[in-house]
Design an enzyme around this catalytic site. Structure first.
Site, PDB file in Angstrom:
ATOM      1  CG  ASP A   1      -1.993  -1.110   1.166  1.00 34.22           C
ATOM      2  OD1 ASP A   1      -1.956  -1.930   0.233  1.00 34.22           O
ATOM      3  OD2 ASP A   1      -2.841  -1.174   2.084  1.00 34.22           O
TER       4      ASP A   1
ATOM      5  CG  ASP B   1      -6.604   0.027   1.198  1.00 34.47           C
ATOM      6  OD1 ASP B   1      -6.968  -1.137   1.423  1.00 34.47           O
ATOM      7  OD2 ASP B   1      -6.997   1.004   1.876  1.00 34.47           O
TER       8      ASP B   1
ATOM      9  CG  HIS C   1      -8.570   5.159   2.949  1.00 32.69           C
ATOM     10  ND1 HIS C   1      -9.535   4.899   3.889  1.00 32.69           N
ATOM     11  CD2 HIS C   1      -7.992   3.965   2.674  1.00 32.69           C
ATOM     12  CE1 HIS C   1      -9.536   3.613   4.177  1.00 32.69           C
ATOM     13  NE2 HIS C   1      -8.616   3.010   3.443  1.00 32.69           N
TER      14      HIS C   1
ATOM     15  CE  LYS D   1      -4.064  -4.248   1.235  1.00 28.41           C
ATOM     16  NZ  LYS D   1      -4.824  -3.245   1.979  1.00 28.41           N
TER      17      LYS D   1
ATOM     18  CB  CYS E   1      -2.118  -2.911   5.192  1.00 31.81           C
ATOM     19  SG  CYS E   1      -3.829  -2.326   5.061  1.00 31.81           S
TER      20      CYS E   1
HETATM   21  C1  VGL Z   1      -4.629   0.698   5.674  1.00 34.96           C
HETATM   22  C2  VGL Z   1      -6.216   1.614   7.068  1.00 34.96           C
HETATM   23  C3  VGL Z   1      -7.177   1.466   6.100  1.00 34.96           C
HETATM   24  C4  VGL Z   1      -3.212   0.300   5.487  1.00 34.96           C
HETATM   25  C5  VGL Z   1      -5.603   0.534   4.710  1.00 34.96           C
HETATM   26  O1  VGL Z   1      -2.759   0.212   4.325  1.00 34.96           O
HETATM   27  O2  VGL Z   1      -2.518   0.068   6.502  1.00 34.96           O
HETATM   28  N1  VGL Z   1      -4.950   1.229   6.860  1.00 34.96           N
HETATM   29  N2  VGL Z   1      -6.869   0.929   4.926  1.00 34.96           N
HETATM   30 ZN    ZN Z   2      -8.326   0.981   3.401  1.00 34.39          ZN
END
Ligand code: VGL
Ligand code: ZN
Length: 201
Positions: A12, A50, A85, A110, A155
Site C-alpha cells: 500500500d 488498497d 481513502h 484489496k 496492513c
Molecule cells: C490501511 C487503514 C485502512 C493500510 C488501509 O494500508 O494500513 N490502513 N486501509
Molecule cells: Zn483501506
C-alpha cells in the site's frame, strides 16, 4: 544470484497514505527510495493496492454521527472507521509517483468488497475470504517473504501475521515501513507479529 523462492511484498505505498493524502502516515513517503533499491535483490516483487469502492463500509462517512479513527463493530469484528481513502480510480489510490511499479510481477488489489475491509494481502478482515495471493505464491514456489510498506500497524501487520500463519517464512523491514500508531496500535502490532513468528528487522 536472486533466490527464486524469496519474494518482496510491498504493501500500500499509495498517495493517500503519504503526506498530503487522505489517511496520511507520517513520513510515509520517505520509505520509497529504500523500497525501490530493495527490489533489485528479489526475483519476485508483488505490490498491494488498497482499492475501495466509493461508500466503502470502513469509511466513517458511511456511519452517521461517527468520526474518523473511532472504533465500531462490524459483523466480522471490530473495525476502525477511516476517512474516505484509496477510492478506486482516484489520485489518492494511485501508487506514490516515485515507486518503481514497473518492477512488479503482480499487483494485488484489496478492500474491493463494499461491506468488508481488507488489511491483509491474503484475506479480507473476516479472515476467511482469500485474495488469491497465497495460490500465486505457492504455484511460483515462493516460501519466504520480505515485507515493507504502509502502514506497519495495519496492513503490513495483518499481511505479515497471515503469511506466517500460512507457513511462509516472514521478515518485516521495519526501517522500510511507517505506522499510523492509533492508541498503541504499533506496539500491539509488533508484539502480535513476534508472537506469530515474524522476524522484525
Ligand atoms: C490501511 C487503514 C485502512 C493500510 C488501509 O494500508 O494500513 N490502513 N486501509
Ligand atoms: Zn483501506
Amino acid at each position: 544470484m536472486q533466490d527464486p523462492t524469496h519474494a518482496l511484498l510491498v504493501i500500500d505505498v499509495q498517495n493517500d497514505f503519504c503526506p498530503g493524502g487522505a489517511l496520511a502516515v507520517p513520513a510515509g513517503d520517505l520509505i520509497v527510495p529504500g523500497i525501490n533499491a530493495l527490489m533489485d535483490d528479489f526475483a519476485a516483487v508483488i505490490l498491494t493496492q488498497d482499492w475501495h469502492p466509493a461508500g466503502h463500509a470502513s469509511f466513517a462517512s458511511q456511519h452517521p454521527g461517527r468520526a474518523p479513527m473511532e472504533l465500531t463493530q462490524m459483523p466480522y469484528g471490530p473495525q476502525v472507521l477511516w476517512p474516505d481513502h484509496c477510492v478506486q480510480g482516484t489520485d489518492g489510490a494511485r501508487f506514490h509517483p516515485a515507486l518503481a511499479t514497473d518492477r512488479a510481477d503482480l499487483i494485488i488489489r484489496k478492500g474491493t468488497n463494499p461491506a468488508i475491509d481488507s488489511y491483509s494481502a491474503f484475506f479480507e478482515n473476516d479472515r476467511t475470504t482469500p485474495t488469491g495471493l497465497e495460490g500465486y505464491l505457492r504455484t511460483r514456489g515462493i516460501t519466504t517473504l520480505t515485507l515493507a510498506g504502509l502502514a506497519t500497524d495495519f496492513c503490513v501487520n495483518y499481511s505479515a501475521v497471515d503469511a506466517a500463519r500460512l507457513g511462509f517464512s516472514v521478515t518485516v523491514r521495519q526501517d522500510l515501513c511507517r505506522a499510523i500508531d492509533l492508541g498503541g496500535s504499533l506496539s500491539a502490532a509488533c508484539a502480535g507479529m513476534m508472537r506469530a513468528g515474524v522476524t522484525l528487522a
